[in-house]
Scaffold this motif. Sequence first.
Motif, PDB file in Angstrom:
ATOM      1  N   ILE A 217       0.839  -1.209   0.000  1.00  0.00           N
ATOM      2  CA  ILE A 217       0.000   0.000   0.000  1.00  0.00           C
ATOM      3  C   ILE A 217       0.868   1.252   0.000  1.00  0.00           C
ATOM      4  O   ILE A 217       0.613   2.213  -0.749  1.00  0.00           O
ATOM      5  N   GLU A 218       1.929   1.259   0.824  1.00  0.00           N
ATOM      6  CA  GLU A 218       2.797   2.437   0.919  1.00  0.00           C
ATOM      7  C   GLU A 218       3.509   2.719  -0.407  1.00  0.00           C
ATOM      8  O   GLU A 218       3.637   3.872  -0.830  1.00  0.00           O
ATOM      9  N   LEU A 219       3.984   1.662  -1.070  1.00  0.00           N
ATOM     10  CA  LEU A 219       4.666   1.845  -2.357  1.00  0.00           C
ATOM     11  C   LEU A 219       3.709   2.398  -3.407  1.00  0.00           C
ATOM     12  O   LEU A 219       4.076   3.260  -4.210  1.00  0.00           O
ATOM     13  N   ASN A 220       2.468   1.941  -3.390  1.00  0.00           N
ATOM     14  CA  ASN A 220       1.496   2.456  -4.345  1.00  0.00           C
ATOM     15  C   ASN A 220       1.100   3.890  -4.037  1.00  0.00           C
ATOM     16  O   ASN A 220       0.847   4.686  -4.946  1.00  0.00           O
ATOM     17  N   LYS A 221       1.075   4.247  -2.759  1.00  0.00           N
ATOM     18  CA  LYS A 221       0.808   5.643  -2.394  1.00  0.00           C
ATOM     19  C   LYS A 221       1.907   6.558  -2.924  1.00  0.00           C
ATOM     20  O   LYS A 221       1.643   7.664  -3.408  1.00  0.00           O
ATOM     21  N   LEU A 222       3.160   6.097  -2.820  1.00  0.00           N
ATOM     22  CA  LEU A 222       4.271   6.880  -3.368  1.00  0.00           C
ATOM     23  C   LEU A 222       4.092   7.089  -4.867  1.00  0.00           C
ATOM     24  O   LEU A 222       4.260   8.195  -5.382  1.00  0.00           O
ATOM     25  N   TRP A 223       3.762   6.021  -5.564  1.00  0.00           N
ATOM     26  CA  TRP A 223       3.575   6.109  -7.013  1.00  0.00           C
ATOM     27  C   TRP A 223       2.454   7.090  -7.359  1.00  0.00           C
ATOM     28  O   TRP A 223       2.585   7.944  -8.248  1.00  0.00           O
ATOM     29  N   GLU A 224       1.341   6.979  -6.651  1.00  0.00           N
ATOM     30  CA  GLU A 224       0.183   7.834  -6.930  1.00  0.00           C
ATOM     31  C   GLU A 224       0.469   9.296  -6.634  1.00  0.00           C
ATOM     32  O   GLU A 224      -0.121  10.184  -7.258  1.00  0.00           O
ATOM     33  N   SER A 225       1.400   9.551  -5.723  1.00  0.00           N
ATOM     34  CA  SER A 225       1.762  10.935  -5.397  1.00  0.00           C
ATOM     35  C   SER A 225       2.799  11.501  -6.368  1.00  0.00           C
ATOM     36  O   SER A 225       3.226  12.643  -6.241  1.00  0.00           O
ATOM     37  N   GLY A 226       3.211  10.680  -7.334  1.00  0.00           N
ATOM     38  CA  GLY A 226       4.199  11.129  -8.325  1.00  0.00           C
ATOM     39  C   GLY A 226       5.630  10.914  -7.889  1.00  0.00           C
ATOM     40  O   GLY A 226       6.558  11.390  -8.543  1.00  0.00           O
ATOM     41  N   LYS A 227       5.821  10.163  -6.792  1.00  0.00           N
ATOM     42  CA  LYS A 227       7.177   9.940  -6.296  1.00  0.00           C
ATOM     43  C   LYS A 227       7.616   8.505  -6.603  1.00  0.00           C
ATOM     44  O   LYS A 227       6.869   7.560  -6.370  1.00  0.00           O
ATOM     45  N   THR A 228       8.822   8.359  -7.129  1.00  0.00           N
ATOM     46  CA  THR A 228       9.420   7.038  -7.331  1.00  0.00           C
ATOM     47  C   THR A 228      10.844   7.098  -6.800  1.00  0.00           C
ATOM     48  O   THR A 228      11.799   7.152  -7.569  1.00  0.00           O
ATOM     49  N   PRO A 229      11.009   7.093  -5.473  1.00  0.00           N
ATOM     50  CA  PRO A 229      12.355   7.277  -4.901  1.00  0.00           C
ATOM     51  C   PRO A 229      13.336   6.202  -5.303  1.00  0.00           C
ATOM     52  O   PRO A 229      14.552   6.422  -5.248  1.00  0.00           O
ATOM     53  N   TRP A 230      12.854   5.028  -5.716  1.00  0.00           N
ATOM     54  CA  TRP A 230      13.773   3.971  -6.157  1.00  0.00           C
ATOM     55  C   TRP A 230      14.390   4.278  -7.523  1.00  0.00           C
ATOM     56  O   TRP A 230      15.323   3.610  -7.938  1.00  0.00           O
ATOM     57  N   LEU A 231      13.887   5.299  -8.198  1.00  0.00           N
ATOM     58  CA  LEU A 231      14.439   5.690  -9.493  1.00  0.00           C
ATOM     59  C   LEU A 231      15.093   7.062  -9.459  1.00  0.00           C
ATOM     60  O   LEU A 231      15.521   7.585 -10.492  1.00  0.00           O
ATOM     61  N   ASN A 232      15.170   7.662  -8.283  1.00  0.00           N
ATOM     62  CA  ASN A 232      15.727   9.007  -8.148  1.00  0.00           C
ATOM     63  C   ASN A 232      17.161   8.948  -7.645  1.00  0.00           C
ATOM     64  O   ASN A 232      17.425   8.372  -6.596  1.00  0.00           O
ATOM     65  N   TYR A 233      18.060   9.547  -8.421  1.00  0.00           N
ATOM     66  CA  TYR A 233      19.477   9.549  -8.073  1.00  0.00           C
ATOM     67  C   TYR A 233      19.992  10.977  -8.053  1.00  0.00           C
ATOM     68  O   TYR A 233      19.659  11.779  -8.923  1.00  0.00           O
ATOM     69  N   GLU A 234      20.802  11.288  -7.042  1.00  0.00           N
ATOM     70  CA  GLU A 234      21.381  12.626  -6.958  1.00  0.00           C
ATOM     71  C   GLU A 234      22.613  12.719  -7.846  1.00  0.00           C
ATOM     72  O   GLU A 234      23.349  11.762  -8.001  1.00  0.00           O
TER      73      GLU A 234
END
Length: 234
Positions: A217-234
């Motif tokens: 549920i938490e991972l899908n909430k992230l996706w729905e909010s437009g966030k994909t931290p597993w694909l974000n790199y600094e």
Amino acid sequence: MKKISQVVLLAGGKGTRMREMTENLPKPMVQIGGKPVLEHLINIFSLFGDFEFIICSGYLGDEISSYFSNRKNIKVIDTGLETPTGGRLYNVSDYLNNDFIVTYGDGLANVNIESLIDFHLQHENIGTITVSNPTSRFGLVKFDDNSVVEDFIEKPKLTKDYVNIGFMVFNKRFINYLNKDSTLETEPLVSLSQEKELRAFIHNGYFEPMDTYREYIELNKLWESGKTPWLNYE
């Protein structure tokens, strides 16, 4: 220059802690934002180049085979219904390159794959595991010497301990430590550590396993909010 371009994805387990989703679907095929977790994992690696993927299937493996049937860089190999993790890797040993990456089919992290590979190739040990500070599953309570509660800390990241989050790299010599009944996380890795053949690559970024329905549920909430931290790199 030596290069690592092969990834083994362990995707054969039954996902019993997510029975709400896995009665008719293997856990790595449970969807986040309309895409299976396996697809998200493959996308992580694809940010760093062209990789060949070997998916070790088992429970409801036909679902995985069908989904990836038209992908030329992906092999789905049935490694048995009840086979433990090390046994799954052992069962695909004939397909392995001299060096390869292994990870679980249900954990997402923004591990810098290029840096992980470079780290592994800089030493001549057999294995590298990626480690990170875990997040507490519970909120913590702080109180003073008189037992007066001072603060509540909601699920903090623990700073003194590390866990293996997958994203492991091995030389093929590692197969000598395995058999069809091996559990990857026990005897094989312990033996490597005892022989000083295992290094730890520290990951300070995002990591989230999908072990429970709550985490799904938490991972899908992230996706729905437009966030994909597993694909974000600094």
